[in-house]
Design a protein around this motif. Structure first.
Motif, PDB file in Angstrom:
ATOM      1  N   VAL A  93       0.879  -1.120   0.020  1.00  0.00           N
ATOM      2  CA  VAL A  93      -0.029   0.022   0.097  1.00  0.00           C
ATOM      3  C   VAL A  93       0.816   1.166  -0.046  1.00  0.00           C
ATOM      4  CG1 VAL A  93      -1.874   1.115   1.445  1.00  0.00           C
ATOM      5  CG2 VAL A  93      -1.840  -1.331   1.288  1.00  0.00           C
ATOM      6  N   LEU A  94       2.021   1.100   0.878  1.00  0.00           N
ATOM      7  CA  LEU A  94       2.783   2.362   0.928  1.00  0.00           C
ATOM      8  C   LEU A  94       3.447   2.469  -0.339  1.00  0.00           C
ATOM      9  CD1 LEU A  94       3.997   4.281   3.168  1.00  0.00           C
ATOM     10  CD2 LEU A  94       5.781   2.695   3.435  1.00  0.00           C
ATOM     11  N   ALA A  95       3.942   1.315  -0.917  1.00  0.00           N
ATOM     12  CA  ALA A  95       4.706   1.595  -2.371  1.00  0.00           C
ATOM     13  C   ALA A  95       3.857   2.298  -3.462  1.00  0.00           C
ATOM     14  CB  ALA A  95       5.128   0.230  -2.727  1.00  0.00           C
ATOM     15  N   ILE A 124       6.226  -2.498 -12.176  1.00  0.00           N
ATOM     16  CA  ILE A 124       7.763  -3.000 -11.621  1.00  0.00           C
ATOM     17  C   ILE A 124       8.099  -2.169 -10.520  1.00  0.00           C
ATOM     18  CG2 ILE A 124       9.873  -3.300 -12.588  1.00  0.00           C
ATOM     19  CD1 ILE A 124       8.613  -4.053 -15.277  1.00  0.00           C
ATOM     20  N   LEU A 125       7.900  -0.767 -10.628  1.00  0.00           N
ATOM     21  CA  LEU A 125       8.314   0.252  -9.601  1.00  0.00           C
ATOM     22  C   LEU A 125       7.509  -0.269  -8.258  1.00  0.00           C
ATOM     23  CD1 LEU A 125       8.026   3.816 -10.814  1.00  0.00           C
ATOM     24  CD2 LEU A 125       9.731   2.877  -9.610  1.00  0.00           C
ATOM     25  N   VAL A 126       6.544  -0.635  -8.082  1.00  0.00           N
ATOM     26  CA  VAL A 126       5.697  -1.113  -6.875  1.00  0.00           C
ATOM     27  C   VAL A 126       6.334  -2.302  -6.570  1.00  0.00           C
ATOM     28  CG1 VAL A 126       3.414  -1.883  -5.939  1.00  0.00           C
ATOM     29  CG2 VAL A 126       3.584   0.280  -7.383  1.00  0.00           C
ATOM     30  N   ILE A 127       6.723  -3.266  -7.209  1.00  0.00           N
ATOM     31  CA  ILE A 127       7.248  -4.607  -6.822  1.00  0.00           C
ATOM     32  C   ILE A 127       8.622  -4.171  -6.022  1.00  0.00           C
ATOM     33  CG2 ILE A 127       8.414  -6.654  -7.865  1.00  0.00           C
ATOM     34  CD1 ILE A 127       6.420  -6.919  -9.932  1.00  0.00           C
ATOM     35  N   ILE A 128       9.441  -3.324  -6.855  1.00  0.00           N
ATOM     36  CA  ILE A 128      10.810  -3.284  -6.171  1.00  0.00           C
ATOM     37  C   ILE A 128      10.536  -2.435  -4.878  1.00  0.00           C
ATOM     38  CG2 ILE A 128      12.961  -1.869  -6.346  1.00  0.00           C
ATOM     39  CD1 ILE A 128      12.337  -2.589  -9.530  1.00  0.00           C
ATOM     40  N   LEU A 129       9.711  -1.338  -4.926  1.00  0.00           N
ATOM     41  CA  LEU A 129       9.658  -0.521  -3.734  1.00  0.00           C
ATOM     42  C   LEU A 129       9.024  -1.388  -2.577  1.00  0.00           C
ATOM     43  CD1 LEU A 129       8.188   3.110  -4.487  1.00  0.00           C
ATOM     44  CD2 LEU A 129      10.401   2.245  -3.211  1.00  0.00           C
ATOM     45  N   SER A 130       7.957  -1.975  -2.778  1.00  0.00           N
ATOM     46  CA  SER A 130       7.168  -2.959  -1.720  1.00  0.00           C
ATOM     47  C   SER A 130       8.250  -3.827  -1.174  1.00  0.00           C
ATOM     48  CB  SER A 130       6.051  -3.415  -2.174  1.00  0.00           C
ATOM     49  OG  SER A 130       6.173  -4.166  -3.427  1.00  0.00           O
ATOM     50  N   ALA A 131       8.961  -4.509  -2.168  1.00  0.00           N
ATOM     51  CA  ALA A 131       9.795  -5.546  -1.857  1.00  0.00           C
ATOM     52  C   ALA A 131      11.010  -4.995  -0.701  1.00  0.00           C
ATOM     53  CB  ALA A 131      10.676  -6.169  -2.834  1.00  0.00           C
ATOM     54  N   LEU A 132      11.313  -3.785  -0.921  1.00  0.00           N
ATOM     55  CA  LEU A 132      12.313  -3.115   0.049  1.00  0.00           C
ATOM     56  C   LEU A 132      11.504  -2.713   1.453  1.00  0.00           C
ATOM     57  CD1 LEU A 132      14.786  -1.529   0.154  1.00  0.00           C
ATOM     58  CD2 LEU A 132      13.941   0.659  -0.528  1.00  0.00           C
ATOM     59  N   ALA A 165      12.544 -11.280  -7.178  1.00  0.00           N
ATOM     60  CA  ALA A 165      12.602 -12.432  -8.175  1.00  0.00           C
ATOM     61  C   ALA A 165      11.139 -13.184  -8.022  1.00  0.00           C
ATOM     62  CB  ALA A 165      13.647 -13.166  -7.454  1.00  0.00           C
ATOM     63  N   GLY A 166      10.585 -13.448  -6.841  1.00  0.00           N
ATOM     64  CA  GLY A 166       9.337 -14.177  -6.982  1.00  0.00           C
ATOM     65  C   GLY A 166       8.174 -13.381  -7.631  1.00  0.00           C
TER      66      GLY A 166
END
Lengths: 192, 138
Positions: A93-95, A124-132, A165-166
């Motif tokens: 949600v935050l991402a 893709i941006l959401v994936i990276i930010l949320s993963a962080l 990666a997942g």
């Protein structure tokens, strides 16, 4: 209400299926859990379903993320994992909100305004930010409740890489499915 | 006294045969209700979001250039393969006739197939102007 039920059912079934697949691959091997966190598939449906179905998908995502591990671990399932699940959902949600706030998608920021995720670059941006965020917050919560667990930079980094990666592997899987569907449709056109 | 001889004596009265004007019945309410429900179901937010997911996947596909050929090119390739299978040989005119596409579209597609190594052009021994198409089997 009907939309909410449709979203809940789709989200719950999809998230639980992916979790079941991931846990089957992970826990059938000798290194239980450790290798699995390098490719954490359930991060994919978590991000994609939230991005497309919005806030209505959150209850089902939480339920799926709670019932999945509860079924795998049974009595050994620690209660604080539910809080960790909430933190990983909130990281998505935050991402999304940060991407909205950064105004790369629209010029006017509004919490109610939705991003058009058909443009996959935002996804893709959401994936990276949320993963962080997920790797930091979840490890912080787990470390706070369980002092026996060793939380260090390597673990956080492993979670970060694993989530990305997942999610990408899940996206590739969806693309293969999409290819198959479109090919099937083309086959029908030719036959006619 | 009314000026018009056949005028009715008062506004509320009517002819014995009745008026020729027929007021159409109002459209059935149920039909419209069913139609609106159908449309609501079809354009529901849920289906819209699902199609957005597919659109996103299509965009990735397109950008990664995984789908190299469009439907027209696929149909032309299928026509070539079909012609070779049934007639044992196929020239460009056969493809134009069978596929129904314009000459320029067929030429463009064949050029691409040749570039990609899917099709080879073989010049006829009898008539140098004629070119036959053959599939390249990898």
């Amino acid at each position: 209400m009907k939309y909410f039920i449709q979203v809940t059912l789709t989200t719950y079934i999809a998230a639980l299926l992916v979790y079941a697949l991931w846990s089957y691959i992970t826990f059938s091997g000798p290194n239980q859990g450790w290798v699995g966190s390098l490719v954490y598939l359930p991060h994919g449906p978590r991000v994609i379903l939230y991005c497309f179905f919005g806030i209505r998908s959150l209850p089902a995502l939480f339920l799926a993320e709670t019932t999945g591990p509860a079924l795998v671990y049974g009595d050994q399932y620690p209660d604080y994992w539910a809080i960790a699940n909430i933190s990983s959902l909130l990281s998505v949600v935050l991402a999304v909100e940060i991407i909205k706030w950064s105004r790369v998608t629209t010029f006017n920021y509004s919490i109610m305004k939705k991003i058009n995720f058909s443009n996959y670059k935002f996804l893709i941006l959401v994936i990276i930010l949320s993963a962080l965020f997920n790797s930091i917050f979840t490890n912080l919560i787990v470390g706070l409740f369980n002092s026996d667990m060793q939380i260090n930079v390597i673990v956080v980094f492993r979670f970060f890489i694993g989530d990305i990666a997942g999610a990408f592997i899940f996206l590739i899987y969806l693309m293969i499915m999409f290819q198959l569907l479109s090919k099937r449709r083309l086959y029908k056109v030719f036959k006619d | 006294m009314a000026e018009w001889s056949i005028a009715l004596p008062w506004k509320g009265s009517n002819w014995v045969t009745g008026s020729g004007v027929r007021i159409p019945v109002s459209p059935p309410v149920f039909y419209h209700y069913k139609l609106s429900v159908k449309i609501t179901l079809m354009t529901s937010k849920y289906i819209q979001q699902l199609s957005n997911i597919l659109k996103m996947l299509e965009n990735i596909d397109h950008d990664l250039n995984l789908v190299g050929y469009n439907e027209t090119e696929k149909k032309i390739f299928y026509t070539i393969a079909n012609n070779i299978h049934t007639n044992k040989k196929c020239n460009i005119t056969n493809v134009i006739e069978s596929s129904g596409f314009s000459r320029s579209t067929v030429y463009k597609a064949i050029k691409q197939f040749e570039k990609q190594g899917l099709v080879t052009l073989i010049q006829s021994k009898d008539d140098k102007r004629e070119v036959y198409l053959d599939l390249v089997i990898a």
